[in-house]
Design an enzyme around this catalytic site. Structure first.
Site, PDB file in Angstrom:
ATOM      1  N   LYS A 111       0.562   2.704   1.110  1.00 30.50           N
ATOM      2  CA  LYS A 111      -0.859   2.383   1.214  1.00 30.50           C
ATOM      3  C   LYS A 111      -1.700   3.568   1.705  1.00 30.50           C
ATOM      4  O   LYS A 111      -1.195   4.560   2.199  1.00 30.50           O
ATOM      5  CB  LYS A 111      -1.050   1.123   2.054  1.00 30.50           C
ATOM      6  CG  LYS A 111      -0.592  -0.106   1.230  1.00 30.50           C
ATOM      7  CD  LYS A 111      -0.909  -1.413   1.849  1.00 30.50           C
ATOM      8  CE  LYS A 111      -0.490  -2.526   0.880  1.00 30.50           C
ATOM      9  NZ  LYS A 111      -0.524  -3.840   1.517  1.00 30.50           N
ATOM     10  N   ARG A 142       7.531  -5.677   3.167  1.00 31.64           N
ATOM     11  CA  ARG A 142       7.288  -5.760   1.713  1.00 31.64           C
ATOM     12  C   ARG A 142       7.188  -4.333   1.187  1.00 31.64           C
ATOM     13  O   ARG A 142       6.267  -3.609   1.562  1.00 31.64           O
ATOM     14  CB  ARG A 142       5.987  -6.540   1.471  1.00 31.64           C
ATOM     15  CG  ARG A 142       5.618  -6.711   0.007  1.00 31.64           C
ATOM     16  CD  ARG A 142       4.279  -7.429  -0.117  1.00 31.64           C
ATOM     17  NE  ARG A 142       3.925  -7.635  -1.507  1.00 31.64           N
ATOM     18  CZ  ARG A 142       3.319  -6.720  -2.258  1.00 31.64           C
ATOM     19  NH1 ARG A 142       2.998  -5.540  -1.753  1.00 31.64           N
ATOM     20  NH2 ARG A 142       3.034  -6.977  -3.519  1.00 31.64           N
TER      21      ARG A 142
HETATM   22  N1  HH2 Z   1      -0.102  -5.865  -0.524  1.00 29.85           N
HETATM   23  C1  HH2 Z   1      -0.333  -5.830  -1.847  1.00 29.85           C
HETATM   24  C2  HH2 Z   1      -0.161  -6.983  -2.626  1.00 29.85           C
HETATM   25  N2  HH2 Z   1       0.282  -8.129  -2.089  1.00 29.85           N
HETATM   26  N3  HH2 Z   1       1.004  -9.338  -0.203  1.00 29.85           N
HETATM   27  C3  HH2 Z   1       1.250  -9.400   1.115  1.00 29.85           C
HETATM   28  N4  HH2 Z   1       1.681 -10.531   1.670  1.00 29.85           N
HETATM   29  N5  HH2 Z   1       1.076  -8.309   1.926  1.00 29.85           N
HETATM   30  C4  HH2 Z   1       0.625  -7.118   1.442  1.00 29.85           C
HETATM   31  O1  HH2 Z   1       0.461  -6.161   2.239  1.00 29.85           O
HETATM   32  C5  HH2 Z   1       0.351  -7.026   0.046  1.00 29.85           C
HETATM   33  C6  HH2 Z   1       0.552  -8.189  -0.763  1.00 29.85           C
HETATM   34  C7  HH2 Z   1      -0.783  -4.556  -2.480  1.00 29.85           C
HETATM   35  O2  HH2 Z   1       0.319  -3.816  -2.929  1.00 29.85           O
HETATM   36  P1  HH2 Z   1       0.833  -3.776  -4.439  1.00 29.85           P
HETATM   37  O3  HH2 Z   1       1.362  -5.119  -4.845  1.00 29.85           O
HETATM   38  O4  HH2 Z   1       1.800  -2.678  -4.612  1.00 29.85           O
HETATM   39  O5  HH2 Z   1      -0.459  -3.381  -5.254  1.00 29.85           O
HETATM   40  P2  HH2 Z   1      -1.401  -4.191  -6.245  1.00 29.85           P
HETATM   41  O6  HH2 Z   1      -2.021  -5.307  -5.464  1.00 29.85           O
HETATM   42  O7  HH2 Z   1      -2.383  -3.161  -6.717  1.00 29.85           O
HETATM   43  O8  HH2 Z   1      -0.548  -4.745  -7.356  1.00 29.85           O
END
Ligand code: HH2
Length: 288
Positions: free
Chosen positions: A233, A267
């Site tokens: 992040k 995660r």
């Molecule tokens: N971060 C993202 C998405 N979902 N869910 C939880 N519970 N906690 C988090 O910190 C979290 C989440 C963002 O990361 P990523 O899935 O890699 O990116 P994107 O939302 O752009 O797909």
């Protein structure tokens, strides 16, 4: 299996066997590793890499082999740092359909990363065992009911429409979680099925993300398991500039500190490296 979008089912379908999913994961006596599977074209660090179903299933298989305890599947980018392209429930379902059942068959629980009750409902019917809601039950009024009907664990993540550097982020989080927990109680979600997540990078300045990680102990007082998702992040870039795919060191540092501060689940994108870092940290602790 059909993921054609139905309305949220009215018939109770308690997910037999789903109760206890969280207990089983948490009783391992070590941090639980959730591997991220984004079947999206636009996720902030791996958008487009796993849109092809066979690539997605292969990536999930690799993460399980590397030690992932849960696979978190998302079909809509939440892009906390940019403009996410909103995705209809039908499009989210279309992306999940060729992937979900196969990943659910890999031997670890699947969580569905969605803020839409309809998508959660159909994903649970197709084999997902946990709901991961980045709006903590507060965006879709049907979400709490879906979680309650399926009797599955839910991850309640803190979020805000926009960051405000002037606020006390820990106080904001506490108030947000109090609202989410009231919604959960009203819907009949058992408290032992709830996980809280500070939502690193969501509606927070990079400094507030650092504060959330540093003060995780303030959230431990809710008496619920904590999940932290710091992987790749932007706050890492603020401390030590690097593009998303060069933030592994920062991600490992953040997750080790989060676990030391009380996180039970992390995660992550980089499962093998995280499992190794957690094992080495635990071994050093045990050698004291
Ligand atoms: N971060 C993202 C998405 N979902 N869910 C939880 N519970 N906690 C988090 O910190 C979290 C989440 C963002 O990361 P990523 O899935 O890699 O990116 P994107 O939302 O752009 O797909």
């Amino acid at each position: 299996m059909s993921l054609a979008i139905p309305s949220v089912s009215q018939s109770p379908r308690a997910a037999l066997g789903a109760s206890g999913t969280l207990d089983r994961l948490l009783c391992a006596g070590r941090p639980v590793v959730m591997g991220i599977l984004n079947v999206t074209p636009d996720s902030f660090s791996d958008g487009g890499r796993f849109l092809d179903p066979s690539a997605a299933i292969e990536h999930a298989r690799r993460m399980v082999a590397e030690g992932a305890d849960i696979i978190d599947i998302g079909a809509e980018s939440t892009r906390p740092y940019g403009t996410a392209t909103p995705v209809s429930p039908n499009e989210e379902a279309r992306r999940l359909e060729p992937v979900l059942a196969a990943v659910a068959g890999l031997g670890v629980p699947v969580s569905i990363d969605t803020m839409k009750a309809q998508v959660a409902d159909l994903a649970l019917a197709a084999g997902a065992r946990i709901v991961n809601d980045v709006w903590g039950l507060q965006r879709d009024p049907d979400m709490a009911g879906v979680v309650a009907r399926h009797a599955v664990p839910v991850i309640i993540m803190h979020n805000r429409e926009s960051a405000d550097p002037a606020i006390d982020i820990m106080a904001d989080m506490a108030a947000f979680f109090a609202r989410s927990l009231a919604l959960a109680e009203r819907a009949g979600i058992a408290r032992d099925r709830i996980v809280l997540d500070p939502g690193i990078g969501f509606g927070k300045t990079p400094e507030q993300s650092l504060t959330a990680l540093a003060r995780l102990d303030r959230l431990v007082t809710f008496g619920l398991p904590l999940l932290v998702g710091a992987s790749r992040k932007r706050f890492i870039d603020k401390v030590s500039p690097a593009p998303p795919d060069r933030r592994l060191g920062g991600s490992l540092a953040a997750h080790l500190i989060a676990v030391a501060g009380g996180a039970r689940i992390v995660r992550v994108h980089d499962v093998a490296e995280t499992v190794q870092a957690l094992r080495v940290a635990a071994a050093i602790r045990d050698a004291r």
